[in-house]
Design an enzyme around this catalytic site. Structure first.
Site, PDB file in Angstrom:
ATOM      1  N   ARG A  71      -4.340  -9.049   7.806  1.00 36.12           N
ATOM      2  CA  ARG A  71      -2.878  -9.140   7.805  1.00 36.12           C
ATOM      3  C   ARG A  71      -2.320  -9.050   9.226  1.00 36.12           C
ATOM      4  NH1 ARG A  71       0.108  -7.083   3.313  1.00 36.12           N
ATOM      5  NH2 ARG A  71       1.364  -5.752   4.640  1.00 36.12           N
ATOM      6  N   ARG A 102      -3.586 -11.441  19.294  1.00 40.42           N
ATOM      7  CA  ARG A 102      -3.092 -12.516  20.174  1.00 40.42           C
ATOM      8  C   ARG A 102      -3.550 -12.326  21.603  1.00 40.42           C
ATOM      9  NH1 ARG A 102       2.290 -11.036  18.122  1.00 40.42           N
ATOM     10  NH2 ARG A 102       2.583 -12.169  16.176  1.00 40.42           N
ATOM     11  N   ARG A 115      -3.055   4.174  -3.887  1.00 34.23           N
ATOM     12  CA  ARG A 115      -2.740   5.153  -2.867  1.00 34.23           C
ATOM     13  C   ARG A 115      -1.273   5.512  -3.038  1.00 34.23           C
ATOM     14  NH1 ARG A 115      -6.311   8.007  -0.641  1.00 34.23           N
ATOM     15  NH2 ARG A 115      -5.304   8.116   1.403  1.00 34.23           N
ATOM     16  N   ARG A 147       2.236   7.625  10.129  1.00 31.75           N
ATOM     17  CA  ARG A 147       3.224   7.102  11.075  1.00 31.75           C
ATOM     18  C   ARG A 147       4.537   7.862  10.975  1.00 31.75           C
ATOM     19  NH1 ARG A 147       3.741   1.065   8.249  1.00 31.75           N
ATOM     20  NH2 ARG A 147       4.272   1.829   6.173  1.00 31.75           N
ATOM     21  N   GLU A 190       5.036   9.886   7.316  1.00 30.20           N
ATOM     22  CA  GLU A 190       4.376   9.363   6.112  1.00 30.20           C
ATOM     23  C   GLU A 190       2.979   9.953   5.965  1.00 30.20           C
ATOM     24  OE1 GLU A 190       6.319   4.903   6.222  1.00 30.20           O
ATOM     25  OE2 GLU A 190       4.234   5.148   5.610  1.00 30.20           O
ATOM     26  N   TYR A 234      -1.483  -6.555  -3.727  1.00 30.04           N
ATOM     27  CA  TYR A 234      -0.901  -6.048  -2.483  1.00 30.04           C
ATOM     28  C   TYR A 234       0.117  -7.060  -1.939  1.00 30.04           C
ATOM     29  CZ  TYR A 234      -1.457  -3.736   2.171  1.00 30.04           C
ATOM     30  OH  TYR A 234      -1.278  -3.069   3.362  1.00 30.04           O
ATOM     31  N   ASP A 267       3.646  -8.506  -0.353  1.00 27.34           N
ATOM     32  CA  ASP A 267       4.821  -8.210   0.453  1.00 27.34           C
ATOM     33  C   ASP A 267       6.062  -8.642  -0.334  1.00 27.34           C
ATOM     34  OD1 ASP A 267       3.828  -6.990   2.715  1.00 27.34           O
ATOM     35  OD2 ASP A 267       3.354  -8.891   3.701  1.00 27.34           O
TER      36      ASP A 267
HETATM   37  P1  FAD Z   1       8.739  -1.824  -7.213  1.00 28.78           P
HETATM   38  O1  FAD Z   1       9.707  -1.890  -6.096  1.00 28.78           O
HETATM   39  O2  FAD Z   1       7.687  -0.776  -7.215  1.00 28.78           O
HETATM   40  O3  FAD Z   1       9.589  -1.721  -8.563  1.00 28.78           O
HETATM   41  C1  FAD Z   1       9.031  -1.330  -9.790  1.00 28.78           C
HETATM   42  C2  FAD Z   1      10.071  -0.495 -10.507  1.00 28.78           C
HETATM   43  O4  FAD Z   1       9.623  -0.258 -11.841  1.00 28.78           O
HETATM   44  C3  FAD Z   1      10.289   0.883  -9.869  1.00 28.78           C
HETATM   45  O5  FAD Z   1      11.660   1.058  -9.576  1.00 28.78           O
HETATM   46  C4  FAD Z   1       9.808   1.852 -10.942  1.00 28.78           C
HETATM   47  O6  FAD Z   1      10.564   3.052 -10.987  1.00 28.78           O
HETATM   48  C5  FAD Z   1       9.992   1.039 -12.223  1.00 28.78           C
HETATM   49  N1  FAD Z   1       9.120   1.478 -13.315  1.00 28.78           N
HETATM   50  C6  FAD Z   1       7.782   1.592 -13.291  1.00 28.78           C
HETATM   51  N2  FAD Z   1       7.324   2.030 -14.469  1.00 28.78           N
HETATM   52  C7  FAD Z   1       8.411   2.187 -15.274  1.00 28.78           C
HETATM   53  C8  FAD Z   1       8.595   2.642 -16.608  1.00 28.78           C
HETATM   54  N3  FAD Z   1       7.576   3.023 -17.366  1.00 28.78           N
HETATM   55  N4  FAD Z   1       9.861   2.705 -17.097  1.00 28.78           N
HETATM   56  C9  FAD Z   1      10.912   2.348 -16.333  1.00 28.78           C
HETATM   57  N5  FAD Z   1      10.798   1.924 -15.055  1.00 28.78           N
HETATM   58  C10 FAD Z   1       9.568   1.846 -14.542  1.00 28.78           C
HETATM   59  N6  FAD Z   1       6.753  -5.478   2.024  1.00 28.78           N
HETATM   60  C11 FAD Z   1       7.222  -6.249   3.035  1.00 28.78           C
HETATM   61  O7  FAD Z   1       7.471  -7.444   2.842  1.00 28.78           O
HETATM   62  N7  FAD Z   1       7.469  -5.712   4.276  1.00 28.78           N
HETATM   63  C12 FAD Z   1       7.249  -4.401   4.552  1.00 28.78           C
HETATM   64  O8  FAD Z   1       7.476  -3.956   5.674  1.00 28.78           O
HETATM   65  C13 FAD Z   1       6.728  -3.566   3.498  1.00 28.78           C
HETATM   66  N8  FAD Z   1       6.496  -2.263   3.729  1.00 28.78           N
HETATM   67  C14 FAD Z   1       6.014  -1.486   2.708  1.00 28.78           C
HETATM   68  C15 FAD Z   1       5.800  -0.130   2.975  1.00 28.78           C
HETATM   69  C16 FAD Z   1       5.324   0.697   1.959  1.00 28.78           C
HETATM   70  C17 FAD Z   1       5.090   2.166   2.225  1.00 28.78           C
HETATM   71  C18 FAD Z   1       5.046   0.140   0.676  1.00 28.78           C
HETATM   72  C19 FAD Z   1       4.518   1.026  -0.427  1.00 28.78           C
HETATM   73  C20 FAD Z   1       5.277  -1.191   0.420  1.00 28.78           C
HETATM   74  C21 FAD Z   1       5.761  -2.035   1.423  1.00 28.78           C
HETATM   75  N9  FAD Z   1       6.038  -3.369   1.203  1.00 28.78           N
HETATM   76  C22 FAD Z   1       6.498  -4.162   2.220  1.00 28.78           C
HETATM   77  C23 FAD Z   1       5.853  -3.985  -0.143  1.00 28.78           C
HETATM   78  C24 FAD Z   1       7.124  -3.933  -0.995  1.00 28.78           C
HETATM   79  O9  FAD Z   1       7.517  -2.589  -1.193  1.00 28.78           O
HETATM   80  C25 FAD Z   1       6.839  -4.587  -2.357  1.00 28.78           C
HETATM   81  O10 FAD Z   1       6.366  -5.900  -2.196  1.00 28.78           O
HETATM   82  C26 FAD Z   1       8.047  -4.661  -3.300  1.00 28.78           C
HETATM   83  O11 FAD Z   1       8.933  -3.594  -3.159  1.00 28.78           O
HETATM   84  C27 FAD Z   1       7.554  -4.708  -4.721  1.00 28.78           C
HETATM   85  O12 FAD Z   1       8.604  -4.908  -5.628  1.00 28.78           O
HETATM   86  P2  FAD Z   1       8.318  -4.743  -7.179  1.00 28.78           P
HETATM   87  O13 FAD Z   1       9.569  -5.115  -7.895  1.00 28.78           O
HETATM   88  O14 FAD Z   1       7.081  -5.447  -7.540  1.00 28.78           O
HETATM   89  O15 FAD Z   1       7.956  -3.200  -7.383  1.00 28.78           O
HETATM   90  N1  UDP Z   2      -3.945  -0.950  10.820  1.00 33.38           N
HETATM   91  C1  UDP Z   2      -4.626  -0.184  11.747  1.00 33.38           C
HETATM   92  N2  UDP Z   2      -3.929   0.418  12.749  1.00 33.38           N
HETATM   93  C2  UDP Z   2      -2.585   0.296  12.877  1.00 33.38           C
HETATM   94  C3  UDP Z   2      -1.906  -0.506  11.940  1.00 33.38           C
HETATM   95  C4  UDP Z   2      -2.615  -1.101  10.926  1.00 33.38           C
HETATM   96  O1  UDP Z   2      -5.831  -0.032  11.644  1.00 33.38           O
HETATM   97  O2  UDP Z   2      -2.011   0.880  13.813  1.00 33.38           O
HETATM   98  C5  UDP Z   2      -4.732  -1.569   9.724  1.00 33.38           C
HETATM   99  C6  UDP Z   2      -4.809  -0.669   8.492  1.00 33.38           C
HETATM  100  O3  UDP Z   2      -6.083  -0.847   7.933  1.00 33.38           O
HETATM  101  C7  UDP Z   2      -3.777  -1.242   7.578  1.00 33.38           C
HETATM  102  C8  UDP Z   2      -3.882  -2.741   7.901  1.00 33.38           C
HETATM  103  O4  UDP Z   2      -4.145  -2.775   9.297  1.00 33.38           O
HETATM  104  O5  UDP Z   2      -4.050  -0.986   6.230  1.00 33.38           O
HETATM  105  C9  UDP Z   2      -2.647  -3.542   7.582  1.00 33.38           C
HETATM  106  O6  UDP Z   2      -1.555  -2.970   8.265  1.00 33.38           O
HETATM  107  P1  UDP Z   2      -0.079  -3.185   7.758  1.00 33.38           P
HETATM  108  O7  UDP Z   2       0.842  -2.595   8.783  1.00 33.38           O
HETATM  109  O8  UDP Z   2       0.100  -4.611   7.399  1.00 33.38           O
HETATM  110  O9  UDP Z   2      -0.065  -2.287   6.457  1.00 33.38           O
HETATM  111  P2  UDP Z   2       1.116  -1.977   5.405  1.00 33.38           P
HETATM  112  O10 UDP Z   2       1.459  -0.545   5.647  1.00 33.38           O
HETATM  113  O11 UDP Z   2       2.244  -2.936   5.673  1.00 33.38           O
HETATM  114  O12 UDP Z   2       0.480  -2.213   4.107  1.00 33.38           O
END
Ligand code: FAD
Ligand code: UDP
Length: 375
Positions: free
Chosen positions: A172, A176, A249, A280, A306, A354, A356
Site C-alpha cells: 500500500r 519513491r 485488530r 502513532r 493510537e 481491508y 479504504d
Molecule cells: P463502518 O464505518 O465500520 O460502519 C459499520 C457500521 O455498522 C458501524 O457504525 C457499526 O456501529 C454498525 N454496526 C455493526 N454491527 C451492527 C449491529 N449488529 N447492529 C447495528 N449496527 C451495527 N480509509 C481511507 O480511505 N483513508 C484513511 O486514511 C483511513 N484510515 C483508517 C484508519 C483506521 C484506524 C481505520 C480502522 C480505518 C481507516 N480507513 C481509512 C478505512 C475506513 O474507515 C473504512 O473504509 C470505512 O469507514 C468503512 O465503512 P463501512 O461502512 O464499511 O464500515
Molecule cells: N507501515 C510501516 N511503518 C510506517 C507506516 C506503515 O511499517 O511508518 C506499514 C505497516 O505494516 C502498515 C502498512 O505499512 O500496516 C500500511 O500502512 P498504512 O498507513 O496504509 O496503514 P493503515 O493504518 O492506513 O491501514
C-alpha cells in the site's frame, strides 16, 4: 412491508446505499448500534477541531466517479498526507522517498539510494518473489529502513511477526526515488471541510435512523419490516460465529485536549520502534491547516494516541486480519452469505476486506446499482 431496505450500519457503505435507494424512490430505514452516525469515519467537533474519533481518515482516490460523488455532499480541502516517522527520537519522512534515504544514509541522488537498497536486498538473500511482509519490505527499501521504520510499527499494528504477514499490506505504501512526501499516489486527495460526520449526514438527509439499536437484539422485528436487509456489521457476527471467530485488530484511542497551539507540527507522527506502546499520535487540527472554517487560527489542539491490540468479544473490530487462516474462514462465511437471499452484505466488516473509504463507496454504488436494476 414498511420499508424496502433496513440498513444495518450508518458508515459509508450504509449511507451511500441509503442515499441512492432513496433517490430511486425506495423506503429506507437505517439502524446503528452506536450513539452516532458515520461509523468509523465519525468526527466530533472539539474547540473548532474536527476530531477523527476512530483514527485519522484521509480521503484519497484515483476513481473520478467516486471523487465527484463525495464532492456532491461536501467541499474537500487540499490536504496532502505526509506523516513523520519517529524512531527513538530520530525523525524520518514518510512514505519512503529521497528525504527518508537522505536522513538514513546521507545519500543525495536516486542512483546512490537505489544502490544501497539493492545491496541490502542482496545481502538479505532475497532473490525471488517475496513470500511475506518482511521479505517484501526488505526487497523494497532494504534492511536499515525495515529495522527502523517498518518492523516495530508493523508488529505493534498487527500483533504478528512480519514474516507471518502477507506482503500486500506493505505494498500500500509508495516507495519513491524522488523528493516527494505525499503518502498517497492517488490523483485526488483531501478532507471534507466541516468533518466527515457532516458529509455522511448530508448523504443521509431525509432518511429515518434509529441509533443505539443493535440489529441482533430484535433481528426478527427488523427482518419483518424490510423487503431486504443491508448488513454492514461483521459477517461472522451475522451467523452467530457458527464457524468460529474471524480475527480482527482493534484500536484504542486516548484523546487529549491541550491548551497549546501546536504539539507536534504535523497531523500524523508514527512511532516506529517496538518499545513505545502507541503506534502513532494524530494532531487533528493539521487536517484543517490549524484553522477554523472562517480561516482563524485555532488556539488549542487535540491529540490522539493510537494503541493497537487483538480484538476480543465486546471490542470494536477495525482491521480484518488478512492471513491465510482468516481468509479461508471468511470463504466459509461467504458461502453462507450466498444462501441469505434477502440480505446484502457490504463494507469493510460485511465483506471482511481491508477497504479504504473510496473502495467502500465504489462497492456500495455498485451494490445499489445492481440491486435497483435487478428489481
Ligand atoms: P463502518 O464505518 O465500520 O460502519 C459499520 C457500521 O455498522 C458501524 O457504525 C457499526 O456501529 C454498525 N454496526 C455493526 N454491527 C451492527 C449491529 N449488529 N447492529 C447495528 N449496527 C451495527 N480509509 C481511507 O480511505 N483513508 C484513511 O486514511 C483511513 N484510515 C483508517 C484508519 C483506521 C484506524 C481505520 C480502522 C480505518 C481507516 N480507513 C481509512 C478505512 C475506513 O474507515 C473504512 O473504509 C470505512 O469507514 C468503512 O465503512 P463501512 O461502512 O464499511 O464500515
Ligand atoms: N507501515 C510501516 N511503518 C510506517 C507506516 C506503515 O511499517 O511508518 C506499514 C505497516 O505494516 C502498515 C502498512 O505499512 O500496516 C500500511 O500502512 P498504512 O498507513 O496504509 O496503514 P493503515 O493504518 O492506513 O491501514
Amino acid at each position: 412491508m414498511m420499508y424496502d431496505y433496513v440498513i444495518v450500519g450508518t458508515g459509508l457503505f450504509g449511507a451511500v446505499f441509503a442515499h441512492q435507494a432513496k433517490l430511486a424512490g425506495k423506503r429506507v430505514l437505517m439502524i446503528d448500534k452506536r450513539p452516532h452516525i458515520a461509523g468509523n469515519v465519525y468526527t466530533e467537533e472539539i474547540e473548532g477541531i474536527h476530531v477523527h474519533k476512530y483514527g485519522a481518515h484521509i480521503f484519497h482516490t484515483n476513481n473520478k466517479t467516486v471523487w465527484d460523488y463525495v464532492n456532491l455532499f461536501a467541499d474537500f480541502n487540499r490536504f496532502t498526507n505526509s506523516p513523520v516517522a519517529n524512531y527513538k527520537g530520530e525523525l524520518y519522512s514518510l512514505p519512503f522517498n529521497m528525504y527518508t534515504f537522505n536522513t538514513m544514509w546521507g545519500v543525495k541522488t536516486p542512483e546512490e539510494a537505489g544502490k544501497i537498497i539493492s545491496e541490502q536486498r542482496k545481502r538479505a538473500g532475497i532473490t525471488s518473489e517475496p513470500k511475506n511482509l518482511e521479505e517484501q519490505a526488505i526487497s523494497l527499501v532494504g534492511t536499515d529502513i525495515y529495522e527502523k521504520l517498518i518492523k516495530g510499527y508493523t508488529e505493534k499494528q498487527w500483533g504478528r511477526p512480519c514474516d507471518q504477514l502477507p506482503a500486500f499490506i506493505i505494498q500500500r505504501l509508495p516507495v519513491r526515488l524522488t523528493f516527494d512526501n505525499n503518502y498517497f499516489n492517488s490523483l485526488y486527495q483531501g478532507i471534507p471541510i466541516g468533518g466527515y460526520t457532516k458529509l455522511v449526514a448530508s448523504m443521509m438527509e431525509g432518511i429515518e435512523v434509529c441509533l443505539e439499536t443493535d440489529y441482533f437484539s430484535e433481528k426478527e422485528k427488523w427482518d419483518g419490516m424490510a423487503g431486504k436487509i443491508v448488513f454492514t456489521g461483521a459477517v461472522d457476527s451475522y451467523f452467530d460465529f457458527c464457524r468460529g471467530h474471524l480475527e480482527y485488530r482493534t484500536v484504542r484511542f486516548e484523546d487529549e485536549l491541550l491548551d497549546i497551539p501546536n504539539y507536534q507540527g504535523n497531523a500524523v507522527m508514527n512511532y516506529t520502534d517496538a518499545e513505545t506502546p502507541w503506534t502513532r499520535i494524530i494532531e487533528h487540527k493539521w487536517f484543517q491547516f490549524g484553522k477554523d472554517e472562517t480561516g482563524d487560527d485555532l488556539p488549542k489542539t487535540v491529540i490522539s494516541r493510537e494503541f493497537s491490540s487483538e480484538w476480543k468479544p465486546g471490542d470494536e473490530p477495525y482491521y480484518p486480519v488478512n492471513d491465510a487462516k482468516n481468509k479461508a474462514l471468511y470463504k466459509e462465511y461467504e458461502e453462507l452469505t450466498k444462501k441469505e437471499k434477502n440480505v446484502i452484505f457490504g463494507g469493510r466488516l460485511g465483506q471482511y476486506t481491508y477497504y479504504d473509504m473510496d473502495k467502500v463507496i465504489e462497492s456500495a454504488l455498485l451494490a445499489v446499482k445492481r440491486e435497483l436494476e435487478y428489481k
